[in-house]
Enzyme design. Structure first.
Site, PDB file in Angstrom:
ATOM      1  N   CYS A  36       6.188   7.328   5.622  1.00 44.47           N
ATOM      2  CA  CYS A  36       6.008   8.000   5.301  1.00 44.47           C
ATOM      3  C   CYS A  36       5.401   9.720   6.354  1.00 44.47           C
ATOM      4  O   CYS A  36       6.201  10.780   5.804  1.00 44.47           O
ATOM      5  CB  CYS A  36       5.364   8.775   3.913  1.00 44.47           C
ATOM      6  SG  CYS A  36       3.272   9.237   4.233  1.00 44.47           S
ATOM      7  N   CYS A 105      -2.216   8.163  -1.761  1.00 46.83           N
ATOM      8  CA  CYS A 105      -2.884   8.850  -0.379  1.00 46.83           C
ATOM      9  C   CYS A 105      -4.344   8.877   0.125  1.00 46.83           C
ATOM     10  O   CYS A 105      -4.376   8.608   1.097  1.00 46.83           O
ATOM     11  CB  CYS A 105      -1.908  10.118  -0.326  1.00 46.83           C
ATOM     12  SG  CYS A 105      -0.662  10.320  -0.889  1.00 46.83           S
TER      13      CYS A 105
HETATM   14 FE1  FES Z   1       2.003  10.373   3.353  1.00 48.57          FE
HETATM   15 FE2  FES Z   1       0.554  11.096   1.212  1.00 48.57          FE
HETATM   16  S1  FES Z   1       2.702  10.673   1.377  1.00 48.57           S
HETATM   17  S2  FES Z   1       0.048  10.176   2.662  1.00 48.57           S
END
Ligand code: FES
Length: 145
Positions: A36, A105
């Site tokens: 991400c 997360c």
């Molecule tokens: Fe990457 Fe939350 S989506 S830390």
């Protein structure tokens, strides 16, 4: 269906505490996720093994910001050994929960604190691994799998 966030999460996301950096920090840790692209950096000011100050910078999603914010509040003023024991579970509980798909997360906050403590131990000639366990390098973190 829209995701449900607790008031606590929204509060820490909208008004994150302890944002910034500490120039003369005694320990700095950075963790991230290649998938991400979210990155969290944690700065610690430590005196007599007590965390006197803590600041963070998170380039990431709202849950990552909220978890780092509350995690800094939870370790400020604490002994480093106590801070090392902070788990992402405790952070999620303090936030009154996170949507299931966002729990990972919160792992970033736990790991960023451990990485900063690890840096502190190394600077003081102490091997951090027996105390903190293995800390994955920033890019090899698979917490979003
Ligand atoms: Fe990457 Fe939350 S989506 S830390």
């Amino acid at each position: 269906m829209a995701m449900e966030y607790s008031e606590k999460v929204m509060d820490h996301f909208m008004n994150p505490r302890n944002v910034g950096e500490i120039e003369d920090a005694d320990g700095v840790g950075e963790v991230g996720n290649a998938k991400c692209g979210d990155i969290m950096k944690m700065y610690l000011k430590i005196e007599d093994d007590i965390i006197k100050d803590v600041k963070f910078k998170t380039f990431g999603c709202g849950s990552a910001i909220a978890t780092s914010s509350i995690a800094t509040e939870m370790i400020k003023g604490k002994h480093i050994e106590e801070a090392a024991k902070l788990t992402n579970k405790a952070v999620v509980e303090a936030l009154e929960g996170l949507p299931k798909v966002k729990v990972h997360c919160s792992v970033l906050a736990e790991q960023a604190i451990k990485a900063a403590l690890s840096d502190y131990y190394k600077r003081n000639g102490i091997d951090p691994e027996p105390i903190l366990g293995k800390i994955p390098p920033a890019e090899s973190c698979h917490i979003h799998d």
